[in-house]
Structure formats: structure tokens, C-alpha cells
Design a protein around this motif. Structure first.
Motif, mmCIF file in Angstrom:
data_model
loop_
_atom_site.group_PDB
_atom_site.id
_atom_site.type_symbol
_atom_site.label_atom_id
_atom_site.label_comp_id
_atom_site.label_asym_id
_atom_site.label_seq_id
_atom_site.Cartn_x
_atom_site.Cartn_y
_atom_site.Cartn_z
ATOM 1 N N ASP A 111 73.144 -6.450 -35.402
ATOM 2 C CA ASP A 111 72.708 -5.547 -34.188
ATOM 3 C C ASP A 111 71.907 -4.307 -34.338
ATOM 4 O O ASP A 111 71.218 -3.987 -33.633
ATOM 5 C CB ASP A 111 74.049 -5.109 -33.484
ATOM 6 C CG ASP A 111 74.802 -6.417 -32.710
ATOM 7 O OD1 ASP A 111 74.285 -7.594 -33.012
ATOM 8 O OD2 ASP A 111 76.083 -6.173 -32.381
ATOM 9 N N SER B 167 66.309 -10.753 -31.691
ATOM 10 C CA SER B 167 67.529 -11.122 -32.117
ATOM 11 C C SER B 167 67.344 -12.265 -33.135
ATOM 12 O O SER B 167 68.613 -12.344 -33.809
ATOM 13 C CB SER B 167 68.575 -11.511 -30.852
ATOM 14 O OG SER B 167 67.716 -12.602 -30.318
ATOM 15 N N HIS C 65 71.350 -15.600 -36.690
ATOM 16 C CA HIS C 65 71.863 -14.343 -35.848
ATOM 17 C C HIS C 65 71.764 -12.957 -36.727
ATOM 18 O O HIS C 65 72.586 -12.871 -37.637
ATOM 19 C CB HIS C 65 73.049 -14.561 -35.141
ATOM 20 C CG HIS C 65 73.074 -15.736 -34.471
ATOM 21 N ND1 HIS C 65 72.553 -15.998 -32.927
ATOM 22 C CD2 HIS C 65 73.759 -16.920 -34.495
ATOM 23 C CE1 HIS C 65 72.568 -17.054 -32.728
ATOM 24 N NE2 HIS C 65 73.253 -17.608 -33.517
ATOM 25 N N THR D 104 70.301 -9.323 -25.862
ATOM 26 C CA THR D 104 69.952 -10.803 -25.937
ATOM 27 C C THR D 104 70.814 -11.725 -25.692
ATOM 28 O O THR D 104 70.847 -12.723 -26.171
ATOM 29 C CB THR D 104 69.362 -10.873 -27.355
ATOM 30 O OG1 THR D 104 70.227 -10.308 -28.386
ATOM 31 C CG2 THR D 104 67.856 -9.903 -27.707
ATOM 32 N N VAL E 8 68.523 -5.649 -34.972
ATOM 33 C CA VAL E 8 67.997 -5.915 -33.597
ATOM 34 C C VAL E 8 67.480 -4.991 -32.958
ATOM 35 O O VAL E 8 66.422 -4.982 -32.554
ATOM 36 C CB VAL E 8 68.797 -6.895 -32.843
ATOM 37 C CG1 VAL E 8 68.146 -7.195 -31.268
ATOM 38 C CG2 VAL E 8 69.315 -8.083 -33.648
#
Length: 421
Positions: free
Chosen positions: A143, A131, A140, A171, A146
Motif C-alpha cells: 500500500d 495498484s 498486488h 483501488t 501504491v
């Protein structure tokens, strides 16, 4: 497979007989011994996990590779007479975090080598965590990115141990080692967020590691539990109802909550009931160990007043190498001094392996010896253990008192895990 207890968690909940398993997240030898001797008494499997920063192909902060960690744990098991075959080893936050200062391709290459080492060493529970952004990336990540990186790591593990590991994805977890800010606004993961995590990981695994997704057993979420330096956010089931309802649409899965340390037994039991059956505990175990060590040091101070105290030695050790606490503890010098020794985040746990700290603990135990302590001293300095010393069920030797202090935390967690079975 030794992971059978993990594979049964979702079915047990769906059948109305929810039970859990305690995940011991520590590399301290006395904590490992306490966990294994407890499991020996109850004839249970034991789940022991290492993190990517703690254990990796470069040694981590423990100096151990995954193979070294397995040898270390099995050595303790052999010493206490526990069956190696009942040990489940897990790897936590396996991904690029130790190397996130590097460009993404370099950090991910290192992460791939690491997860191969974990799988090759026989670790069977692997939490995939990609993540974090690496050099030049946002903190960050999207998604989709990730999930794709997590699936790529799973493929690397499968190449080393085809069909063996079980996986944990997701995560949304508290800060490793505890929060550094107030916990007033801690919000559980939303149902929409966890359903999207599930969808994206399933899609990524189907493309990269299709067989592995059938062995994804849990998704990491935030149910509203956390601990800071002086406070604990206790689980409130009513706040997580929307989240727990999401499990109905994800057959075969449970949730995994991190930072369940310091939760009361009733909250731990509620977590198991609501779909969070993997009860991870680490700092609370070394916190209990430190409490017992400082209590024994107080006894030693009474019996041997001319020695240097353990707390003074640990203060010097931490000040000499502040990297593991300096960025976590803030405030006045008095506040930082207190936190170095008595914070729930327990950053002192990183310093027990230091040579000077080990020598201080060895010196303490050698001075106290193996003769049972006077029960009145136990009553004064370790009152939670006094009744068992008084009725003869617990030896008043320093080592036995240390181990039981850790075992008492494990017993509370195990009681919560077993409560619904």
C-alpha cells in the motif's frame, strides 16, 4: 469550475441532503448522445469518463488520445446543442495498467505521460490507480508503494493543470468489466482498510503533491456490488455499515463504487444515501443498446427475411478477433456462444467500432429507414417502449427507439442520484 457538482457531494451528504451524479463510462457515440440529450432536457451537468485502456497517448483500444476523446464528446455535444461548458470529463484507472508487462520504471514513465495528456486535454476528474504490479513485481503491491506512485502521478497532472483537477484515489474495485467467478463471497472493504488507504495517500501527497490532496474528493472502495456473466451482487446496506461509518473521520470525502451496473433503482438510491454518490455505469448502457439493436434486427428479419442477421454478423466479428472475450468466457461452445451476445459483462461492446459491425448496424438502420415502425412491432419486440409510442411521447423511428433504450437506464440512475436532494 465545471467540477463544482463533484465538490458539493460530501457537503450535501453531511448536511442530510445527499445527492449523487451519474458517471457515464462509455465511448459509444449513441451512448454519449443519449447522455447529452438527457442532460439537455434536465439542464444538468454530465460526467463522462474514459479508462486508461480505452483512451491513452497510444490511442488505447478506441484509437483515441485524451485530446481526441474530448473532441469526440464535444462534437456530439455541438450536434445535439448541449453546452460544452457543462461537460465534466474523467479518467478512470489512470496508471501503468496498459503497460504493466514492462519494467516498473518504463510502465510508470508511460503512465506519467498519459496522465499529463489527460490533464492537458482538460479532464478534471482523475482516478489514480497504481495498484498493479509491473514486470518482476508481485501482482498486488504494498500500500505504501501504491500511494507513493499515485501521488507522483498527481504531481505530473498538477504540472499540466495547476489547481484544476479533482482526484479519486484507492483501488479496491471489482475486476474491470465484471467478475469472472461466482459472487457468493463478495466482501465489502473494511473500515480499517479504507482508513489506512486515506492515511497513506495523505502522507504520500504531503511529500510529493501537497496542494493536490485538498482536491481528493473520493476513495474507491468495494461496498459489495458487482456483476458477473449471469448474476448481479446487489448492494446490501447492512453489510456496509462499518465501511460507511469511516466517512465520519474523512471530512470532505465520499466513496466511489465501481461496477454499479445492473443494480436496481432502490439499491442505487441506497448507495447515494450511504456515501457512494458517484454512480458509475458503462456496460449496462451498451447492454441496453445491444438489446435494442437485436430487437430492431428481429423486426428487420420479419420485414426483410432475406438479409443476413446482425447477430450472425457480430458472431463472425467476435470469432475473427477473440482477444476481448476469449479469456473471460468459459464453458462449452454453446455457453460461450451465449455469453458472447448476452453476458452482463457485455464484452461485445468492444466490437461495435469494428468496420464490419458498423456497416451491419448502418445497413440495419438504412433498411428500416426513418419512417416510424408499426406500433404492433414495437409492442412485440420492444415492449418496454410501447406505452410511450402509443401515447405519442416517443417516436417509433429506429434511432429514437435506440436512444430511448439507453436513456431509460440513465433515467433510473439519475432518479437514484436525485432522490435525496
Amino acid at each position: 469550475m465545471s467540477v463544482r457538482p463533484l465538490l458539493e457531494l460530501a457537503a450535501a451528504r453531511q448536511s442530510g441532503h445527499a445527492h449523487g451524479i451519474v458517471s457515464v463510462c462509455s465511448a459509444h457515440e449513441l451512448v454519449i448522445e443519449a447522455a447529452l440529450t438527457r442532460a439537455l432536457e434536465t439542464n444538468d451537468h454530465v460526467l463522462i469518463e474514459a479508462t486508461c485502456n480505452q483512451v491513452n497517448q497510444d490511442g488505447g483500444y478506441t484509437g483515441m488520445t485524451p485530446a481526441d476523446f474530448r473532441t469526440f464528446v464535444e462534437g456530439v455535444a455541438d450536434r445535439v446543442g448541449y453546452d460544452r461548458g457543462r461537460i465534466i470529463l474523467g479518467g478512470d484507472h489512470l496508471g501503468p495498467n496498459p503497460w504493466k508487462h514492462l519494467p516498473p520504471e518504463d510502465a510508470l514513465a508511460k503512465a506519467g505521460v498519459m496522465i499529463e495528456a489527460y490533464a492537458r486535454a482538460g479532464f478534471e476528474k482523475l482516478h489514480l490507480d497504481a495498484s498493479m504490479g509491473c514486470q518482476g513485481e508481485p501482482a498486488h503491491l504494498d500500500d505504501v508503494v501504491v500511494a507513493r506512485r499515485a501521488a507522483s502521478l498527481a504531481a505530473r497532472a498538477e504540472a499540466q493543470a495547476p489547481g484544476r483537477p479533482v482526484y479519486v484515489v484507492g483501488t479496491e474495485v471489482p475486476t474491470p468489466g465484471g467478475a469472472t467467478e461466482a459472487l457468493d463471497h463478495l466482501v465489502p472493504t473494511t473500515r480499517r482498510a479504507v482508513e489506512e488507504t486515506y492515511r497513506l495517500h495523505r502522507k504520500a501527497f504531503d511529500a510529493i503533491a501537497p496542494d493536490a490532496f485538498e482536491r481528493v474528493i473520493a476513495i474507491v472502495v468495494q461496498p459489495g456490488v458487482e456483476f458477473g456473466h449471469d448474476s448481479v451482487a446487489v448492494y446490501r446496506p447492512e453489510r456496509a455499515r462499518d465501511l460507511t461509518a469511516a466517512l465520519e473521520g474523512m471530512p470532505g470525502l465520499v466513496f466511489e463504487a465501481h461496477s454499479t451496473d445492473y443494480q436496481p433503482g432502490t439499491a442505487l438510491a441506497a448507495l447515494v444515501r450511504d456515501g457512494f454518490p458517484i454512480l458509475k455505469v458503462g456496460p449496462a448502457l451498451t447492454f441496453a443498446l445491444r438489446e435494442a439493436l437485436y430487437a430492431l434486427d428481429a423486426i428487420d428479419g420479419f420485414l426483410n427475411p432475406n438479409r443476413r442477421s446482425l447477430i450472425d454478423i457480430m458472431e463472425a466479428v467476435m470469432l475473427a478477433a477473440p482477444a476481448q472475450w476469449e479469456s473471460h468466457y468459459h464453458g462449452t461452445s454453446a455457453v460461450r456462444h451465449r455469453l458472447r451476445h448476452f453476458s452482463y459483462s457485455d464484452r461485445i461492446r468492444y466490437y461495435w467500432p469494428v468496420e464490419a459491425a458498423q456497416a451491419a448496424v448502418d445497413g440495419l438502420l438504412n433498411r428500416l429507414g426513418e419512417t416510424p415502425l408499426a406500433p404492433t412491432l414495437v409492442s412485440q419486440y420492444l415492449p418496454r417502449l410501447y406505452d410511450r409510442v402509443a401515447d405519442g411521447t416517443l417516436a417509433a423511428t429506429p434511432r429514437a427507439l435506440l436512444l430511448q433504450s439507453v436513456r431509460d437506464v440513465l433515467i433510473m440512475y439519475q432518479n437514484a442520484a436525485d432522490q435525496h436532494s
